[in-house]
Design a protein around this motif. Structure first.
Motif, PDB file in Angstrom:
ATOM      1  N   CYS A   1      69.267 -72.017  55.949  1.00 50.39           N
ATOM      2  CA  CYS A   1      68.814 -71.039  56.922  1.00 50.39           C
ATOM      3  C   CYS A   1      69.215 -69.627  56.513  1.00 50.39           C
ATOM      4  CB  CYS A   1      69.430 -71.388  58.276  1.00 50.39           C
ATOM      5  SG  CYS A   1      68.846 -70.360  59.625  1.00 50.39           S
ATOM      6  N   GLY A   2      68.291 -68.701  56.702  1.00 53.84           N
ATOM      7  CA  GLY A   2      68.541 -67.293  56.438  1.00 53.84           C
ATOM      8  C   GLY A   2      69.148 -66.606  57.640  1.00 53.84           C
ATOM      9  N   SER A   3      70.267 -67.116  58.105  1.00 53.54           N
ATOM     10  CA  SER A   3      70.910 -66.563  59.298  1.00 53.54           C
ATOM     11  C   SER A   3      71.733 -65.322  58.971  1.00 53.54           C
ATOM     12  CB  SER A   3      71.816 -67.608  59.954  1.00 53.54           C
ATOM     13  OG  SER A   3      72.907 -67.905  59.099  1.00 53.54           O
TER      14      SER A   3
ATOM     15  N   THR B   1      67.291 -60.144  57.758  1.00 53.75           N
ATOM     16  CA  THR B   1      67.225 -61.385  56.985  1.00 53.75           C
ATOM     17  C   THR B   1      67.871 -61.152  55.619  1.00 53.75           C
ATOM     18  OG1 THR B   1      65.200 -62.044  58.111  1.00 53.75           O
ATOM     19  CG2 THR B   1      65.641 -63.093  55.981  1.00 53.75           C
TER      20      THR B   1
ATOM     21  N   ARG C   1      58.859 -69.745  58.828  1.00 48.75           N
ATOM     22  CA  ARG C   1      59.170 -68.625  59.731  1.00 48.75           C
ATOM     23  C   ARG C   1      58.619 -68.901  61.133  1.00 48.75           C
ATOM     24  NH1 ARG C   1      61.193 -64.000  57.558  1.00 48.75           N
ATOM     25  NH2 ARG C   1      61.266 -63.886  55.286  1.00 48.75           N
TER      26      ARG C   1
ATOM     27  N   TYR D   1      64.316 -75.598  62.467  1.00 47.34           N
ATOM     28  CA  TYR D   1      65.477 -74.793  62.855  1.00 47.34           C
ATOM     29  C   TYR D   1      66.394 -75.601  63.770  1.00 47.34           C
ATOM     30  CZ  TYR D   1      68.612 -71.332  64.669  1.00 47.34           C
ATOM     31  OH  TYR D   1      69.759 -70.670  65.022  1.00 47.34           O
TER      32      TYR D   1
ATOM     33  N   TYR E   1      75.757 -67.301  65.880  1.00 46.20           N
ATOM     34  CA  TYR E   1      74.920 -66.365  65.138  1.00 46.20           C
ATOM     35  C   TYR E   1      73.795 -65.824  66.022  1.00 46.20           C
ATOM     36  CZ  TYR E   1      76.882 -68.756  60.964  1.00 46.20           C
ATOM     37  OH  TYR E   1      77.698 -69.308  60.010  1.00 46.20           O
ATOM     38  N   GLU E   2      73.244 -66.693  66.844  1.00 45.08           N
ATOM     39  CA  GLU E   2      72.117 -66.321  67.702  1.00 45.08           C
ATOM     40  C   GLU E   2      72.496 -65.237  68.712  1.00 45.08           C
ATOM     41  OE1 GLU E   2      71.033 -70.068  69.391  1.00 45.08           O
ATOM     42  OE2 GLU E   2      70.196 -70.802  67.502  1.00 45.08           O
TER      43      GLU E   2
ATOM     44  N   ARG F   1      66.601 -61.702  66.185  1.00 51.24           N
ATOM     45  CA  ARG F   1      65.642 -62.228  65.212  1.00 51.24           C
ATOM     46  C   ARG F   1      65.707 -63.749  65.130  1.00 51.24           C
ATOM     47  NH1 ARG F   1      67.440 -63.516  59.997  1.00 51.24           N
ATOM     48  NH2 ARG F   1      69.639 -63.019  59.681  1.00 51.24           N
ATOM     49  N   LYS F   2      64.590 -64.332  64.758  1.00 51.75           N
ATOM     50  CA  LYS F   2      64.504 -65.778  64.533  1.00 51.75           C
ATOM     51  C   LYS F   2      64.778 -66.008  63.050  1.00 51.75           C
ATOM     52  CE  LYS F   2      62.948 -66.762  68.684  1.00 51.75           C
ATOM     53  NZ  LYS F   2      63.765 -67.429  69.655  1.00 51.75           N
ATOM     54  N   PHE F   3      65.729 -66.864  62.752  1.00 46.43           N
ATOM     55  CA  PHE F   3      66.163 -67.080  61.377  1.00 46.43           C
ATOM     56  C   PHE F   3      65.165 -67.941  60.598  1.00 46.43           C
ATOM     57  CE2 PHE F   3      70.384 -67.179  63.770  1.00 46.43           C
ATOM     58  CZ  PHE F   3      70.574 -65.810  63.659  1.00 46.43           C
TER      59      PHE F   3
END
Length: 138
Positions: free
Chosen positions: A58-60, A67, A98, A109, A122-123, A128-130
């Motif tokens: 994941c690009g968290s 990102t 995405r 996700y 992180y959320e 943004r949505k990772f």
């Protein structure tokens, strides 16, 4: 002074991919990605949720507002990437998923989020949505 990622990479390689501490019991892989501008090989240690013969990363960015660059670098690669999993180095196919584009983002996700409990924290740091990257070893 070594960065956090450098330390994780060194530990990963010294211990054949089995990490302790915060990563205890979780799969971590090292994703090799060429920079889309520099061409330089970057190595990214990433928590990897096993999923149907693939791994989900994941690009968290730990909840960073942007990102991580490695995601754009992955999107620029046409062909397989190199991945270190355990003591093996393999070629892997990849697909970036995405939220705004892919119908399976929520499912993928959700799998990664359930695997890596830190995701909930992180959320709270960003709206943004990772993006999720499906990594499938060949």
């Amino acid at each position: 002074m070594a960065s956090f990622n450098d330390t994780v990479i060194d530990d990963f390689r010294a211990k054949d991919g089995v990490l302790g501490g915060h990563f205890e019991g979780k799969t971590v892989l090292l994703l090799h990605v060429p920079g889309r501008k520099s061409g330089k090989d970057f190595v990214n240690p990433l928590v990897a949720a096993p999923y149907e013969g693939s791994y989900l990363v994941c690009g968290s960015g730990g909840g960073a507002p942007e990102t991580p660059q490695w995601v754009a670098n992955v999107e620029a690669v046409d062909g397989p990437l190199t991945v270190e999993i355990g003591s093996d180095t393999v070629q892997a196919d990849h697909r970036v998923v995405r939220a705004e584009r892919d119908a399976d983002w929520e499912t993928l996700y959700g799998v990664w989020r359930a695997y890596w409990p830190d995701a909930a924290g992180y959320e709270t740091k960003t709206d943004r949505k990772f993006p999720v990257v499906v990594v499938t070893p060949r």
